[in-house]
Design an enzyme around this catalytic site. Structure first.
Site, PDB file in Angstrom:
ATOM      1  N   VAL A   1       0.798  -1.269  -0.139  1.00  0.00           N
ATOM      2  CA  VAL A   1      -0.062   0.137  -0.183  1.00  0.00           C
ATOM      3  C   VAL A   1       0.825   1.176  -0.057  1.00  0.00           C
ATOM      4  O   VAL A   1       0.585   2.333  -0.533  1.00  0.00           O
ATOM      5  CB  VAL A   1      -0.962   0.149   1.165  1.00  0.00           C
ATOM      6  CG1 VAL A   1      -0.291   0.135   2.369  1.00  0.00           C
ATOM      7  CG2 VAL A   1      -1.924   1.117   1.103  1.00  0.00           C
TER       8      VAL A   1
ATOM      9  N   ALA B   1       8.431   3.354   0.785  1.00  0.00           N
ATOM     10  CA  ALA B   1       9.418   4.418   1.065  1.00  0.00           C
ATOM     11  C   ALA B   1      10.941   4.352   1.093  1.00  0.00           C
ATOM     12  O   ALA B   1      11.185   3.054   0.538  1.00  0.00           O
ATOM     13  CB  ALA B   1       9.185   5.150   2.641  1.00  0.00           C
TER      14      ALA B   1
ATOM     15  N   ALA C   1      11.444   1.075   4.155  1.00  0.00           N
ATOM     16  CA  ALA C   1      10.807  -0.150   4.264  1.00  0.00           C
ATOM     17  C   ALA C   1       9.498   0.050   3.226  1.00  0.00           C
ATOM     18  O   ALA C   1       9.156   1.253   2.615  1.00  0.00           O
ATOM     19  CB  ALA C   1      10.341  -0.490   5.365  1.00  0.00           C
ATOM     20  N   GLN C   2       8.629  -1.137   3.253  1.00  0.00           N
ATOM     21  CA  GLN C   2       7.244  -0.941   2.333  1.00  0.00           C
ATOM     22  C   GLN C   2       6.396  -1.495   3.323  1.00  0.00           C
ATOM     23  O   GLN C   2       6.365  -2.380   4.172  1.00  0.00           O
ATOM     24  CB  GLN C   2       7.340  -1.326   0.952  1.00  0.00           C
ATOM     25  CG  GLN C   2       7.467  -3.091   0.965  1.00  0.00           C
ATOM     26  CD  GLN C   2       7.897  -3.419  -0.642  1.00  0.00           C
ATOM     27  OE1 GLN C   2       8.416  -2.627  -1.339  1.00  0.00           O
ATOM     28  NE2 GLN C   2       7.235  -4.440  -0.847  1.00  0.00           N
ATOM     29  N   VAL C   3       4.930  -1.206   3.116  1.00  0.00           N
ATOM     30  CA  VAL C   3       3.934  -1.599   4.103  1.00  0.00           C
ATOM     31  C   VAL C   3       3.068  -2.516   3.256  1.00  0.00           C
ATOM     32  O   VAL C   3       2.399  -2.183   2.163  1.00  0.00           O
ATOM     33  CB  VAL C   3       3.228  -0.408   4.487  1.00  0.00           C
ATOM     34  CG1 VAL C   3       2.007  -0.925   5.404  1.00  0.00           C
ATOM     35  CG2 VAL C   3       4.083   0.385   5.442  1.00  0.00           C
TER      36      VAL C   3
ATOM     37  N   ASP D   1       9.511  12.122  12.294  1.00  0.00           N
ATOM     38  CA  ASP D   1       9.410  12.101  10.860  1.00  0.00           C
ATOM     39  C   ASP D   1       7.991  12.283  10.486  1.00  0.00           C
ATOM     40  O   ASP D   1       7.280  11.647   9.768  1.00  0.00           O
ATOM     41  CB  ASP D   1       9.667  10.418  10.467  1.00  0.00           C
ATOM     42  CG  ASP D   1      10.032  10.411   8.818  1.00  0.00           C
ATOM     43  OD1 ASP D   1      10.118  11.495   8.333  1.00  0.00           O
ATOM     44  OD2 ASP D   1       9.942   9.367   8.404  1.00  0.00           O
TER      45      ASP D   1
END
Length: 282
Positions: free
Chosen positions: A103, A106, A109-111, A264
């Site tokens: 979804v 970055a 990491a990714q989600v 962040d």
């Protein structure tokens, strides 16, 4: 005239050698793609720049905003392999449903969205954050480049030593390596959640530590509208003025009351609730 014709004939060849990126692309897109190619540290730099619309032209700020959650993802098969390695068991033993397409993606990491299979949180919708593979080596190479640049600044610029650029890089080094540890991130997020327990302004997702590892973080899935999508927020009936006041209150509360703050806070990390008791909350 013949000389001009020869120059025009050579131009495509010269462009391929000297300007490997397609120069027909808009300048903002070329900048974003260059930062992605340079690596995770430069992507983070682009994320930071994207929030400074007071400094950047609109087209560049809009394009760099894509670095907040739309960096090209790594393959889903690799993500699944990394999750299984971190949790030490097959994916189907942990989740009843797992969305292969990320979804968000970055710099670090990714989600992926999923649903937990068993335990006290069985049936819970979750977000699974998985670290990009081989990140440590990539970041160490970038940091070595930054350290060389900092050394040159100190030696070649009159005010270089006063600005202590190598100390800045060393600080960046420490916190960037901390960010590569998903267990540390889960612990920090859990502390932030405790700090704002019962808050009328902010909801922080619950961390599910039984499903976290050094390269995997599983947290409660949050629903809402990204804070950067102002028109959607207005259509949903969100009070933008209240949201602005609450944002300032939340930041000052973290910094001055808790001395523990989210470091962040770009729009890719912030949603606004539009349903139930989360309406008009961060």
């Amino acid at each position: 005239l013949l000389g001009h014709e020869r120059v025009r004939g050579l131009r495509p060849f010269v462009n391929r050698i000297l300007f490997w990126r397609d120069l027909s692309l808009p300048r903002a897109e070329r900048l974003r793609l260059a930062l992605v190619d340079l690596g995770p540290i430069f992507v983070k730099f682009g994320q930071m720049l994207s929030t400074r619309r007071d400094l950047l032209p609109t087209d560049i700020a809009d394009e760099l905003a894509k670095l907040q959650d739309r960096v090209p993802p790594f393959p889903s098969d690799v993500a699944i392999r990394e999750i299984e390695r971190g949790l030490g068991r097959p994916l189907e033993d942990v989740f009843t449903d797992f969305e292969r397409e990320p979804v968000a993606s970055a710099s670090i990491a990714q989600v992926h969205f999923a649903v937990l299979r068993d335990g006290p949180h069985a049936g819970k919708e979750v977000a699974v954050k998985v670290l990009r593979p081989n990140m440590l080596g990539a970041i160490d190479k970038d940091l070595a480049l930054l350290e060389t640049g900092a050394l040159l600044v100190e030696r070649l610029w009159r005010d270089g030593k006063r600005l202590r650029p190598r100390d800045v890089v060393a600080e960046f080094d420490k916190y960037l390596h901390d960010e590569l540890d998903m267990m540390r991130e889960a612990a920090n997020a859990s502390q932030l959640r405790r700090n704002f327990a019962g808050s009328p302004l902010l909801v922080v997702p619950e961390m599910y530590f039984d499903y976290c590892a050094d390269n995997v973080l599983v947290m409660e899935r949050m629903h809402g509208i990204p804070i950067s999508q102002v028109e959607r927020l207005k259509e949903a009936g969100i009070d933008i003025r209240k949201l602005s006041r609450d944002g300032v209150t939340l930041f000052f509360t973290q910094v001055f009351d808790h001395a523990f703050f989210h470091a962040d806070m770009h729009p890719g990390n912030i949603l606004v609730g539009v349903n139930g008791d989360q309406f008009n909350k961060y």
